[in-house]
Design a protein around this motif. Structure first.
Motif, short mmCIF file in Angstrom:
data_model
loop_
_atom_site.label_atom_id
_atom_site.label_comp_id
_atom_site.label_asym_id
_atom_site.label_seq_id
_atom_site.Cartn_x
_atom_site.Cartn_y
_atom_site.Cartn_z
N ARG A 241 0.84 -1.20 0.00
CA ARG A 241 0.00 0.00 0.00
C ARG A 241 0.88 1.25 0.00
O ARG A 241 1.97 1.25 0.55
N PHE A 242 0.35 2.29 -0.59
CA PHE A 242 0.89 3.62 -0.37
C PHE A 242 -0.17 4.65 -0.73
O PHE A 242 -1.09 4.39 -1.50
N ARG A 243 -0.05 5.82 -0.12
CA ARG A 243 -0.93 6.96 -0.41
C ARG A 243 -0.05 8.13 -0.82
O ARG A 243 1.02 8.34 -0.22
N HIS A 244 -0.48 8.87 -1.83
CA HIS A 244 0.34 9.95 -2.35
C HIS A 244 -0.59 11.06 -2.85
O HIS A 244 -1.71 10.78 -3.30
N PRO A 245 -0.14 12.32 -2.81
CA PRO A 245 -0.99 13.40 -3.33
C PRO A 245 -1.28 13.24 -4.82
O PRO A 245 -0.44 12.74 -5.58
N ALA A 246 -2.46 13.64 -5.23
CA ALA A 246 -2.81 13.63 -6.65
C ALA A 246 -1.98 14.66 -7.40
O ALA A 246 -1.52 15.66 -6.83
N SER A 247 -1.77 14.41 -8.68
CA SER A 247 -1.05 15.36 -9.52
C SER A 247 -1.80 16.69 -9.57
O SER A 247 -3.03 16.74 -9.54
N GLU A 248 -1.03 17.76 -9.66
CA GLU A 248 -1.63 19.09 -9.83
C GLU A 248 -2.47 19.15 -11.09
O GLU A 248 -3.41 19.93 -11.20
N TYR A 249 -2.14 18.30 -12.08
CA TYR A 249 -2.82 18.32 -13.36
C TYR A 249 -3.79 17.14 -13.52
O TYR A 249 -4.16 16.78 -14.63
N TYR A 250 -4.17 16.52 -12.40
CA TYR A 250 -5.10 15.40 -12.46
C TYR A 250 -6.38 15.84 -13.17
O TYR A 250 -7.00 16.84 -12.81
N ALA A 251 -6.79 15.06 -14.21
CA ALA A 251 -7.97 15.42 -14.99
C ALA A 251 -8.94 14.26 -15.10
O ALA A 251 -9.79 14.25 -15.97
N GLY A 252 -8.82 13.28 -14.23
CA GLY A 252 -9.72 12.13 -14.28
C GLY A 252 -8.95 10.83 -14.23
O GLY A 252 -7.81 10.75 -14.71
N MET A 253 -9.58 9.81 -13.67
CA MET A 253 -8.93 8.51 -13.53
C MET A 253 -9.19 7.66 -14.76
O MET A 253 -10.35 7.41 -15.12
N PRO A 254 -8.16 7.18 -15.44
CA PRO A 254 -8.37 6.27 -16.57
C PRO A 254 -8.81 4.90 -16.06
O PRO A 254 -8.71 4.60 -14.86
N PRO A 255 -9.28 4.02 -16.94
CA PRO A 255 -9.73 2.70 -16.48
C PRO A 255 -8.61 1.85 -15.93
O PRO A 255 -8.85 0.93 -15.15
N SER A 256 -7.37 2.11 -16.31
CA SER A 256 -6.24 1.38 -15.76
C SER A 256 -5.06 2.33 -15.62
O SER A 256 -4.93 3.29 -16.37
N VAL A 257 -4.21 2.03 -14.64
CA VAL A 257 -3.05 2.87 -14.34
C VAL A 257 -1.82 1.96 -14.26
O VAL A 257 -1.85 0.92 -13.59
N ASP A 258 -0.74 2.35 -14.94
CA ASP A 258 0.48 1.57 -14.97
C ASP A 258 1.49 2.11 -13.96
O ASP A 258 1.67 3.32 -13.84
N TRP A 259 2.15 1.18 -13.25
CA TRP A 259 3.15 1.52 -12.25
C TRP A 259 4.40 0.69 -12.46
O TRP A 259 4.33 -0.43 -12.98
#
Length: 731
Positions: A241-259
């Motif tokens: 687990r981890f929690r982190h601030p959202a990007s300043e330019y966050y414009a919506g969550m895509p259906p999948s996120v790559d890490w």
């Protein structure tokens, strides 16, 4: 389950001193702040074989290039391959990057020696004894305290043999590929946005990552989380687990996120790639789940062709309709605010002199227009033949050209305001261009009309130019000739038909007042171009340009206020000094305008365009509006003010669930150029609506009205019903 062991020296992102054998490699070609070479892991290839090739970059000390997610600024390296028929090339296989804090920004990139592999395939029909020849055009942004775009075009020539043979560079490719994060089966989890920021949970990874000294996290999907350092840890249940601030330019969550998750134990690093489903608790609409364990890849690669946003073949005009559209588009260009003053002043000049002189000036003006359009067409064809993906308005993607045009507009404005008179050193030309004192002035007025019209795309022009740039040279030149005739037609008719000239208002004092009033559209055009330049190279470049305009105005005032012969030399020196910003601006680094440079204020309204974004949104079944635009496009800006902004437009987007994407072509972007070409266009504006639930995309008119946009959005949301404007209709 195999764990990937990565030694620190193998990671290109952590490269230190350059090994002597690489430093002395004669294949390296010097660029601005690096040396590059195109390498392959095989010295000979076999029919149907897959092998690796890629760019080796040896950075100058202190300079770096960028990862696929560059972070808060920067651009990733891009490959454009030219391959034999039947051959294919994969995307770049990206090694793990380093975080690069720069002030308050955090970027992801590489220093030292870097190798970026891609997988190529040999055509099965290739026969032993033939050659596998490929050409790579690589482009990258390289930065120290400043950033400089750079590129190289390199050739690969390998023999085709019955049995493949590895090259001396095979070990370098093996090390580079070992540094590429690998997916582990069975990993799954979620990336969730909530009131506290971004929360990430990964299940199934405790065997690979449990007990690590440190787990560093890199977001491969941009603009989800802030880019400063992220460290993750397992909870008692074995969930990472981890929690982190959202990007300043966050414009919506895509259906999948790559890490990318990097386990560090002393000098040992293991890198893993994981794709997690996306959820936005604040929006209340979870993203579509993806298959757990997929390795990072573009969303478009995982979707059916229609869902991924693949467009049907763009409807093409026939030659006759293309010529008609070009003629009409050129005619409408006369109404553009920076063209109309030139046209009006030239028309008023026809009140003086004889009909024969009027005809001569009209023909010379037309010749100037046609010569300029044909020169522009020839330049476009030559650059496209050399591999450049360029379209209408390409010259305005070059900052020094924008600066030169701004100075020209200011010069014409000063002349119209009376600060220059014919014969006043360098400015005599400026006034003669606008007032028309002879045959040469008439010709160059036509040239000026084309120059100031270049930021504009009038109705009908888009399909005509899209047709022209896909045809043989003769047809291309014919369409550009029709476009020029349309632009020249009003003055040509006034000059050739005396009855039209006789209907013009009689001369009088009002003409001088009109001339001075028409200076202000030229000043506004100059200020607008200064704003465009600021978008391209930053506020320093804009300040340099405004200083040049100020020097130009001061020089003209000095010429009128100071008697004596020395004033000529002083004026000439000041005018030459005013041109200095053009030379200085050419050396400034481009302003890396991340997708959020203006999106932060409107992040809830629109998001940056990419093929992956379109694919992901269509996979959700959402209707999508794409605005292909540029800061130097007057028509684009007018449409955005009139029809693509305001409370009514925002309400329509939210009411119908429309995703609004902007593709900003202010600076060169090969992907946007390619997307325009798919729709049969060579320039902006272009407005595309993808209906809900799939279906073919539909093109909107080039000149928008609020009513037309509202109707298109409403119909696009009706379960895939297309807007009523047929595709290919640009009017």
């Amino acid at each position: 389950m195999a764990l990937l062991l990565l030694a620190l020296p193998a990671l290109a992102a952590r490269a230190g001193a350059i090994p002597p054998e690489i430093d002395a490699d004669p294949r390296l070609v010097a660029t601005q702040h690096a040396r590059v070479a195109l390498l392959a892991d095989h010295a000979a290839v076999a029919p149907g074989q897959r092998f690796h090739a890629g760019l080796r970059i040896v950075h100058d000390a202190g300079w770096h290039t960028y990862w696929l997610n560059p972070g808060d600024s920067g651009l990733p390296t891009r490959y454009d391959w030219t391959l034999p028929e039947g051959a294919t090339a994969s995307d770049i296989r990206w090694p793990v990057p380093e975080r690069k804090p720069i002030g308050e920004l955090t970027n992801f990139g590489y220093e030292g020696v870097l190798l970026l592999p891609a997988e190529l395939s040999v055509p099965p029909q290739a026969a032993p004894g033939e050659r596998f020849r490929a050409r790579l055009r690589a482009r990258w942004l390289i930065c120290e305290e400043i950033c400089i775009p750079d590129e190289a075009t390199l050739e690969l020539d390998l023999p085709v043999e019955a049995q493949a043979r590895p090259s001396a560079d095979a070990a370098a490719f093996a090390a580079a590929l070992a540094a590429v994060p690998q997916a582990e089966p069975g990993w799954q989890g979620v990336t969730r946005r909530d009131a506290g920021g971004i929360t990430v949970e990964v299940q199934g990874c405790s065997v690979a990552l449990g007990g690590a000294e440190r787990i560093e996290v890199f977001p491969a999907t941009p603009q989800i989380v802030a880019n400063h350092r992220i460290e993750a840890a397992h909870d008692a249940a074995g969930v990472l687990r981890f929690r982190h601030p959202a990007s300043e330019y966050y414009a919506g969550m895509p259906p999948s996120v790559d890490w990318v998750l990097v386990r560090e134990d002393g000098e040992t690093r293991r890198a893993f790639a994981v794709r997690l489903r996306g959820e936005d608790a604040l929006a209340g609409a979870p993203g579509a789940a993806t298959k757990d364990g997929d390795a990072p890849a573009s969303a478009a690669a995982r979707l059916p062709a229609d869902a991924a946003g693949t467009v049907p073949p763009a409807p093409r005009l026939g030659p006759g309709m293309a010529l008609l559209f070009a003629l009409l588009g050129g005619l409408i260009l006369n109404l553009m605010p920076c063209v109309f003053p030139v046209l009006a002043l030239k028309a008023l000049a026809f009140q003086h002199g004889e009909a024969r002189e009027h005809r001569r000036h009209a023909l010379l003006y037309t010749a100037g227009v046609l010569a300029s359009f044909l020169l522009l067409a020839g330049l476009l064809m030559a650059l496209r033949a050399a591999g450049e993906a360029l379209g209408w308005g390409f010259q305005l993607q070059t900052p020094w050209f924008v600066a030169a045009m701004a100075l020209l507009m200011a010069a014409v404005g000063f002349a119209l305001s009376g600060l220059a008179t014919p014969g006043a050193s360098l400015m005599g030309l400026g006034q003669s261009l606008t007032e028309g004192g002879g045959g040469r002035a008439a010709f160059f007025t036509g040239v000026l009309a084309v120059v100031v019209a270049s930021p504009c795309t009038a109705p009908f022009m888009g399909p005509a130019l899209g047709f022209a740039l896909t045809q043989p040279p003769a047809q291309t030149l014919l369409v550009f000739t029709a476009l020029g005739l349309g632009l020249a037609l009003p003055l040509l008719l006034v000059g050739l038909v005396p009855a039209l000239a006789s209907r013009l208002p009689r001369p009088g004092a009002w003409m001088e007042r009109l001339k001075q009033a028409l200076a202000f559209p030229m000043y506004l055009t100059a200020l607008w171009l200064a704003w465009v330049l600021g978008r391209q190279v930053g506020v320093d470049g804009m300040a340099l340009l405004l200083a040049g305009m100020l020097l130009m105005g001061f020089a003209l005032w000095w010429r009128g206020a100071q008697p004596g012969r020395l004033r000529r030399f002083a004026v000439a020196a000041l005018l030459l000094l005013a041109l200095a910003p053009v030379l200085l601006i050419a050396r400034l680094a481009p302003s890396v305008r991340g997708a959020g440079d203006t999106a932060s204020a409107e992040s809830s309204l629109w998001q940056p365009w990419s093929p992956e974004a379109v694919a992901a949104l269509r996979a959700e079944g959402r209707p999508v509006l794409v605005n292909f635009t540029a800061a130097w496009c007057i028509t684009c800006l007018a449409n955005e003010r009139v029809a693509l902004s305001g409370t009514a437009f925002e309400a329509a987007l939210r009411e119908h669930g429309i995703a609004y994407l902007k593709a900003d072509w202010t600076d060169y972007d090969a992907r946007i150029t390619a997307a325009l070409a798919e729709f049969g266009r060579s320039g902006v504006p272009l407005y595309v609506v993808y209906p809900a639930g799939g279906g073919a995309p539909v093109l909107l008119p080039q000149v928008l009205t609020p009513g037309a946009v509202s109707q298109a959005l409403r119909e696009a949301a009706r379960h895939g019903s297309a807007p009523s404007t047929p595709a290919g209709d640009s009017t």
